[in-house]
Each structure stands twice: as structure tokens, then as C-alpha cells.
Scaffold this motif. Structure first.
Motif, PDB file in Angstrom:
ATOM      1  N   VAL A  13       1.517  19.700 -23.936  1.00 48.33           N
ATOM      2  CA  VAL A  13       1.994  18.354 -23.618  1.00 48.33           C
ATOM      3  C   VAL A  13       2.083  17.630 -24.952  1.00 48.33           C
ATOM      4  O   VAL A  13       1.063  17.280 -25.542  1.00 48.33           O
ATOM      5  CB  VAL A  13       1.040  17.616 -22.651  1.00 48.33           C
ATOM      6  N   GLY A  14       3.289  17.448 -25.436  1.00 43.13           N
ATOM      7  CA  GLY A  14       3.476  16.816 -26.738  1.00 43.13           C
ATOM      8  C   GLY A  14       2.730  17.582 -27.813  1.00 43.13           C
ATOM      9  O   GLY A  14       2.909  18.788 -27.965  1.00 43.13           O
ATOM     10  N   GLY A  15       1.862  16.898 -28.546  1.00 39.99           N
ATOM     11  CA  GLY A  15       1.109  17.517 -29.625  1.00 39.99           C
ATOM     12  C   GLY A  15      -0.182  18.183 -29.200  1.00 39.99           C
ATOM     13  O   GLY A  15      -0.995  18.565 -30.036  1.00 39.99           O
ATOM     14  N   TYR A  16      -0.415  18.317 -27.900  1.00 36.40           N
ATOM     15  CA  TYR A  16      -1.637  18.924 -27.377  1.00 36.40           C
ATOM     16  C   TYR A  16      -1.325  20.214 -26.619  1.00 36.40           C
ATOM     17  O   TYR A  16      -0.273  20.344 -26.012  1.00 36.40           O
ATOM     18  CB  TYR A  16      -2.325  17.987 -26.359  1.00 36.40           C
ATOM     19  N   PHE A  17      -2.292  21.125 -26.641  1.00 32.34           N
ATOM     20  CA  PHE A  17      -2.305  22.186 -25.646  1.00 32.34           C
ATOM     21  C   PHE A  17      -3.400  21.772 -24.672  1.00 32.34           C
ATOM     22  O   PHE A  17      -4.576  21.711 -25.031  1.00 32.34           O
ATOM     23  CB  PHE A  17      -2.610  23.571 -26.217  1.00 32.34           C
ATOM     24  N   TYR A  33       0.825  -1.213   0.000  1.00 29.62           N
ATOM     25  CA  TYR A  33       0.000   0.000   0.000  1.00 29.62           C
ATOM     26  C   TYR A  33       0.863   1.268   0.000  1.00 29.62           C
ATOM     27  O   TYR A  33       0.625   2.163  -0.814  1.00 29.62           O
ATOM     28  CB  TYR A  33      -0.962  -0.022   1.198  1.00 29.62           C
ATOM     29  N   PRO A  34       1.877   1.374   0.870  1.00 26.79           N
ATOM     30  CA  PRO A  34       2.694   2.596   0.860  1.00 26.79           C
ATOM     31  C   PRO A  34       3.389   2.850  -0.483  1.00 26.79           C
ATOM     32  O   PRO A  34       3.430   3.985  -0.951  1.00 26.79           O
ATOM     33  CB  PRO A  34       3.716   2.369   1.982  1.00 26.79           C
ATOM     34  N   ALA A  35       3.913   1.796  -1.109  1.00 22.59           N
ATOM     35  CA  ALA A  35       4.585   1.964  -2.403  1.00 22.59           C
ATOM     36  C   ALA A  35       3.595   2.403  -3.476  1.00 22.59           C
ATOM     37  O   ALA A  35       3.881   3.299  -4.281  1.00 22.59           O
ATOM     38  CB  ALA A  35       5.270   0.664  -2.814  1.00 22.59           C
ATOM     39  N   GLY A  36       2.417   1.807  -3.502  1.00 23.48           N
ATOM     40  CA  GLY A  36       1.398   2.177  -4.483  1.00 23.48           C
ATOM     41  C   GLY A  36       0.874   3.574  -4.271  1.00 23.48           C
ATOM     42  O   GLY A  36       0.684   4.333  -5.225  1.00 23.48           O
ATOM     43  N   GLU A  37       0.632   3.922  -3.016  1.00 26.82           N
ATOM     44  CA  GLU A  37       0.136   5.264  -2.707  1.00 26.82           C
ATOM     45  C   GLU A  37       1.147   6.329  -3.110  1.00 26.82           C
ATOM     46  O   GLU A  37       0.787   7.347  -3.711  1.00 26.82           O
ATOM     47  CB  GLU A  37      -0.184   5.360  -1.222  1.00 26.82           C
ATOM     48  N   ALA A  38       2.414   6.090  -2.826  1.00 31.85           N
ATOM     49  CA  ALA A  38       3.450   7.054  -3.200  1.00 31.85           C
ATOM     50  C   ALA A  38       3.521   7.227  -4.713  1.00 31.85           C
ATOM     51  O   ALA A  38       3.595   8.353  -5.223  1.00 31.85           O
ATOM     52  CB  ALA A  38       4.803   6.614  -2.641  1.00 31.85           C
ATOM     53  N   LEU A  39       3.459   6.113  -5.459  1.00 34.81           N
ATOM     54  CA  LEU A  39       3.561   6.186  -6.911  1.00 34.81           C
ATOM     55  C   LEU A  39       2.325   6.813  -7.539  1.00 34.81           C
ATOM     56  O   LEU A  39       2.451   7.658  -8.432  1.00 34.81           O
ATOM     57  CB  LEU A  39       3.841   4.798  -7.493  1.00 34.81           C
ATOM     58  N   ILE A  40       1.131   6.447  -7.092  1.00 36.99           N
ATOM     59  CA  ILE A  40      -0.079   7.046  -7.683  1.00 36.99           C
ATOM     60  C   ILE A  40      -0.119   8.545  -7.400  1.00 36.99           C
ATOM     61  O   ILE A  40      -0.531   9.336  -8.258  1.00 36.99           O
ATOM     62  CB  ILE A  40      -1.384   6.343  -7.246  1.00 36.99           C
ATOM     63  N   ASN A  41       0.344   8.962  -6.232  1.00 38.46           N
ATOM     64  CA  ASN A  41       0.393  10.393  -5.924  1.00 38.46           C
ATOM     65  C   ASN A  41       1.391  11.118  -6.820  1.00 38.46           C
ATOM     66  O   ASN A  41       1.135  12.237  -7.271  1.00 38.46           O
ATOM     67  CB  ASN A  41       0.720  10.618  -4.448  1.00 38.46           C
ATOM     68  N   GLN A  42       2.509  10.481  -7.098  1.00 44.30           N
ATOM     69  CA  GLN A  42       3.516  11.063  -7.990  1.00 44.30           C
ATOM     70  C   GLN A  42       2.966  11.190  -9.413  1.00 44.30           C
ATOM     71  O   GLN A  42       3.141  12.213 -10.071  1.00 44.30           O
ATOM     72  CB  GLN A  42       4.757  10.170  -7.956  1.00 44.30           C
ATOM     73  N   VAL A  43       2.276  10.157  -9.873  1.00 41.11           N
ATOM     74  CA  VAL A  43       1.717  10.161 -11.227  1.00 41.11           C
ATOM     75  C   VAL A  43       0.620  11.215 -11.359  1.00 41.11           C
ATOM     76  O   VAL A  43       0.599  11.987 -12.321  1.00 41.11           O
ATOM     77  CB  VAL A  43       1.179   8.762 -11.605  1.00 41.11           C
ATOM     78  N   THR A  44      -0.310  11.253 -10.410  1.00 46.53           N
ATOM     79  CA  THR A  44      -1.402  12.229 -10.518  1.00 46.53           C
ATOM     80  C   THR A  44      -0.882  13.661 -10.408  1.00 46.53           C
ATOM     81  O   THR A  44      -1.396  14.549 -11.081  1.00 46.53           O
ATOM     82  CB  THR A  44      -2.516  11.981  -9.481  1.00 46.53           C
ATOM     83  N   ALA A  45       0.153  13.879  -9.612  1.00 45.24           N
ATOM     84  CA  ALA A  45       0.741  15.224  -9.531  1.00 45.24           C
ATOM     85  C   ALA A  45       1.351  15.624 -10.876  1.00 45.24           C
ATOM     86  O   ALA A  45       1.172  16.751 -11.349  1.00 45.24           O
ATOM     87  CB  ALA A  45       1.790  15.286  -8.424  1.00 45.24           C
ATOM     88  N   ALA A  46       2.047  14.691 -11.522  1.00 45.28           N
ATOM     89  CA  ALA A  46       2.676  14.979 -12.811  1.00 45.28           C
ATOM     90  C   ALA A  46       1.651  15.185 -13.921  1.00 45.28           C
ATOM     91  O   ALA A  46       1.916  15.908 -14.890  1.00 45.28           O
ATOM     92  CB  ALA A  46       3.632  13.850 -13.185  1.00 45.28           C
ATOM     93  N   LEU A  47       0.486  14.555 -13.797  1.00 42.75           N
ATOM     94  CA  LEU A  47      -0.534  14.660 -14.843  1.00 42.75           C
ATOM     95  C   LEU A  47      -1.682  15.599 -14.483  1.00 42.75           C
ATOM     96  O   LEU A  47      -2.685  15.633 -15.180  1.00 42.75           O
ATOM     97  CB  LEU A  47      -1.069  13.269 -15.199  1.00 42.75           C
ATOM     98  N   THR A  48      -1.531  16.366 -13.408  1.00 43.13           N
ATOM     99  CA  THR A  48      -2.470  17.449 -13.122  1.00 43.13           C
ATOM    100  C   THR A  48      -1.922  18.672 -13.836  1.00 43.13           C
ATOM    101  O   THR A  48      -0.875  19.203 -13.468  1.00 43.13           O
ATOM    102  CB  THR A  48      -2.608  17.687 -11.609  1.00 43.13           C
ATOM    103  N   ILE A  49      -2.611  19.068 -14.896  1.00 41.78           N
ATOM    104  CA  ILE A  49      -2.088  20.069 -15.828  1.00 41.78           C
ATOM    105  C   ILE A  49      -3.104  21.190 -15.987  1.00 41.78           C
ATOM    106  O   ILE A  49      -4.298  20.942 -16.078  1.00 41.78           O
ATOM    107  CB  ILE A  49      -1.806  19.407 -17.196  1.00 41.78           C
ATOM    108  N   ASN A  50      -2.605  22.402 -16.050  1.00 41.60           N
ATOM    109  CA  ASN A  50      -3.465  23.568 -16.244  1.00 41.60           C
ATOM    110  C   ASN A  50      -2.830  24.497 -17.278  1.00 41.60           C
ATOM    111  O   ASN A  50      -1.810  25.127 -16.996  1.00 41.60           O
ATOM    112  CB  ASN A  50      -3.684  24.299 -14.915  1.00 41.60           C
ATOM    113  N   SER A  51      -3.398  24.521 -18.479  1.00 45.16           N
ATOM    114  CA  SER A  51      -2.992  25.443 -19.548  1.00 45.16           C
ATOM    115  C   SER A  51      -1.512  25.355 -19.906  1.00 45.16           C
ATOM    116  O   SER A  51      -0.749  26.297 -19.725  1.00 45.16           O
ATOM    117  CB  SER A  51      -3.338  26.889 -19.164  1.00 45.16           C
ATOM    118  N   GLU A  52      -1.132  24.201 -20.449  1.00 49.79           N
ATOM    119  CA  GLU A  52       0.245  24.064 -20.929  1.00 49.79           C
ATOM    120  C   GLU A  52       0.324  23.005 -22.029  1.00 49.79           C
ATOM    121  O   GLU A  52      -0.517  22.116 -22.109  1.00 49.79           O
ATOM    122  CB  GLU A  52       1.216  23.748 -19.796  1.00 49.79           C
TER     123      GLU A  52
END
Length: 127
Positions: free
Chosen positions: A88-92, A67-86
Motif C-alpha cells: 500500500v503506497g510506500g508500505y508492505f 444511520y443507513p448512509a453512515g453504516e454503508a460508508l463505514i462498511n465500504q471503508v473498512t472493507a477497503a482497508l482490511t488488508i492482508n500481505s500486500e
């Protein structure tokens, strides 16, 4: 939605390595700690009045041995993919944001856990 651009963002931010700990649409069974980005089964809606704009969702799944390893990784992933007006590759990306807190469920083979979050996305395809 092309998830490769989002996976590359995760790799650039050192969250995973494509083909080893970071995958799109299929997570090999032998991976005990990894991230999967998966297209929504309903697909990404097409708005014919606003060409190249899309509004949809994709799923993040994190597999982990504890659980601790999964929680840490999912939090890292969601933080990296929480995006506001920028770009990302071929998308705005106008926004990309998790819909809920992670849902955790056991994976029967290997006694592993999987953490799941859907991400809502509103974006303009630039290419």
C-alpha cells in the motif's frame, strides 16, 4: 504512520475523493458525508530491533446525515482497508484490520452521526 497511502487506496477504490469527501487528521465542519483517517494519539511504535517495521493503529471516522448512509460508508471503508500481505503506497502491509464494530455517536452541530473504528496495522516501510 503515513495515512496518505491509505487515503490514496480509498480514492483508488472510489470510496472517496481527497479534499472533498476524504480527509486526513481534520474533517471540515461543512462536510456532511465524509471519511476522516486520523493518527492514533499514542503514535506509531518504533521497534529499534526491526528497522522500518511498525505496529500501530489509526482511526477511521465517517460522518453521515443518517444511520443507513453512515453504516454503508463505514462498511465500504473498512472493507477497503482490511488488508492482508500486500503493498500500500510506500508500505508492505502485513495486516490492517478493524479492531471492533463501528461505534456510533451523534455530532451536536448539524444533527449528524459519526461512526468510528480503529484499525490495527503491522507494516514494513519500503521507502
Amino acid at each position: 504512520m503515513n495515512l496518505l497511502d491509505f487515503a490514496k487506496r480509498l480514492q483508488d477504490q472510489k470510496v472517496g475523493v481527497m479534499g472533498k469527501t476524504l480527509f486526513i487528521n481534520m474533517l471540515p465542519i461543512e462536510v456532511g458525508l465524509g471519511v476522516l483517517l486520523r493518527n492514533s494519539l499514542e503514535g506509531t511504535a518504533i521497534d529499534y530491533e526491526l528497522p522500518n517495521y511498525s505496529k500501530g493503529a489509526f482511526q477511521i471516522i465517517v460522518r453521515a446525515p443518517s444511520y443507513p448512509a453512515g453504516e454503508a460508508l463505514i462498511n465500504q471503508v473498512t472493507a477497503a482497508l482490511t488488508i492482508n500481505s500486500e503493498p500500500v503506497g510506500g508500505y508492505f502491509v502485513n495486516y490492517a484490520r478493524p479492531r471492533t464494530e463501528p461505534v456510533v455517536f451523534p455530532l451536536s452541530v448539524g444533527n449528524l452521526l459519526e461512526f468510528s473504528v480503529y484499525v490495527d496495522v503491522n507494516a514494513y516501510r519500503m521507502k
